[in-house]
Design an enzyme around this catalytic site. Structure first.
Site: not given
Ligand SMILES: *Cc1c(COP(=O)(O)O)cnc(C)c1O
Length: 326
Positions: A70, A72-74, A76
Site C-alpha cells: 500500500g 504507506q506500506s511499513n 516497503a
C-alpha cells in the site's frame, strides 16, 4: 531441524513488558512484545522476515530488492532501509497516487534512495506480479539481479522470521518464570501469524495463538496461513500436520477496511496512548488491540490469565490523514 539461514538486521530480543494500567482496567494480565522496537528505520515486524528473505536474495547473488504494498506500506519502508544498508538497489511498487508532499513511510523511502513506482488499485489487483517481473527484466538488461519480495514479505521464507520470534518468546518465558496462555498478533498478510503458529506447533502446541485480521475475512486468512505453512515446510522437514480448522483467527475488526479508520478505533488508540504511554498504529495494531480489548470485555477470553500481544510497529503510518481524525 534444518532451518533457513538469516542475516542479522533487527535489535533482538525485543523486550516483553506488562501493560500494568490496562491489565488493571481489564482485570486480566496483558503483556506486550515490543517488536515496534526492532530498530528505527527498520522498525516493526517486517525486519524479522527480511532477515530470512534478504539472506536468500544474497545467497542467489541478487543486488536489487523489488517489493510492493500500500501507499504507506511499513514493509516497503523497511525494505528500502535494508537495501540501502546493504548497498543494494531498491524498487517499490505502491498502490496509489503520489501526493504533493511525501510523508510517513513514503517520505522515508524516498530519503533512503528507493525508487517508487505508483500503480492503480486495479493494476495492483490484476497485474502486480507481471509489473514486478518486468522491473526485474529491465534490471537484468542493465546487468543487475533483482529479487522479488511479495506483499509484506509474507511467503514461506519470510514467515521464518516469526518462527524465530516464537523461539525468542520461549527463551524469555524461561527468564520470566511462567508461560503466556495466549499469543495474539495482527493479521495483515499472514506471515507473522503463520510463523508464530509454526513455532507453537513445533514446540508441542503449548498454547493458543490467536490472530486478529484487519482486512478481508478470517476464512480467507485461514486458507492463506495454511498455504504459508506448506511453503515453510518446503524449506525444512518440519514434522507437523496442518489442519486448517485449528487456525484461530478472530474476525470482526477490519472496520471500514484496510487503512481506513473508524472513530471508535481512533478514540481507543488515544485512550490507550494516555493510559500507557504506548502508541499503536491506525492500520494494524490499533485495530487488532481494539479487537482484543473488545473480546476480553465481552468475556470471550476468560480462560486466559496471561495474554501476550505482539506490537508489530507501524508508527510511520501516522500520516496527516490518520492524524486529522484523532
Ligand atoms: C505488516 C504489518 C502487520 C501484519 O503482519 P503480516 O505478517 O503482514 O500479517 C502488522 N502490523 C504492522 C505494523 C505491519 O506493518
Amino acid at each position: 531441524m534444518k532451518m533457513p539461514e538469516r542475516i542479522r538486521l533487527a535489535n533482538l530480543p525485543t523486550k516483553i513488558e506488562k501493560l500494568e494500567r490496562l491489565s488493571q482496567n481489564l482485570g486480566k494480565n496483558i503483556w506486550i512484545k515490543r517488536d515496534d522496537q526492532t530498530g528505527m528505520e527498520v522498525s516493526g515486524n517486517k525486519v524479522r522476515k527480511l532477515e530470512f528473505a534478504v539472506r536468500e536474495a544474497l545467497d542467489q547473488d541478487c543486488n536489487h530488492l523489488i517489493t510492493c504494498g500500500g501507499i504507506q506500506s511499513n514493509h516497503a519502508r523497511a525494505t528500502a532501509a535494508v537495501a540501502a544498508k546493504l548497498g543494494m538497489g531498491c524498487t517499490l511498487v505502491l498502490r496509489g497516487e503520489d501526493g504533493e508532499d511525501r510523508e510517513g513511510n513514503l517520505f522515508l523511502e524516498t530519503l533512503m534512495g528507493a525508487e517508487v513506482v505508483f500503480i492503480t488499485p486495479e493494476e495492483f489487483e490484476e497485474s502486480l506480479d507481471g509489473i514486478m517481473e518486468g522491473i526485474r527484466d529491465d534490471l537484468a538488461r542493465d546487468g543487475k539481479k533483482g529479487y522479488i519480495l511479495p506483499v509484506g514479505s509474507s511467503n514461506g521464507i519470510g514467515s521464518f522470521g516469526y518462527l524465530n520470534a516464537y523461539q525468542e518468546i520461549e527463551d524469555q518465558e524461561r527468564d520470566l518464570g511462567f508461560s503466556f496462555d495466549a499469543i495474539v498478533a495482527t493479521v495483515g498478510s499472514g506471515g507473522t501469524f503463520a510463523g508464530l503458529y509454526a513455532g507453537n506447533l513445533l514446540s508441542g502446541d503449548k498454547r493458543d495463538v490467536l490472530g486478529i485480521n484487519i482486512s478481508s475475512t478470517a476464512e480467507y486468512f485461514r486458507e492463506r496461513v495454511c498455504d504459508l505453512l506448506h511453503e515453510m515446510k518446503e524449506y525444512t522437514e518440519i514434522p507437523f500436520v496442518i489442519k486448517e480448522e485449528d487456525i484461530q483467527i478472530i474476525d470482526g475488526y477490519p472496520g471500514l477496511g484496510y487503512a481506513m479508520s473508524r472513530d471508535e478505533e481512533l478514540e481507543f488508540i488515544k485512550w490507550l496512548a494516555r493510559l500507557e504511554g504506548l502508541v499503536l498504529d491506525p492500520v494494524y495494531t490499533g485495530k487488532a488491540m481494539y479487537g482484543l480489548v473488545q473480546e476480553i470485555r465481552m468475556g470471550n477470553l476468560d480462560k486466559y490469565d496471561n495474554i501476550l500481544f505482539i506490537h508489530t510497529g507501524g508508527i510511520f503510518g501516522w500520516t496527516r490523514e490518520g492524524r486529522g481524525r484523532v
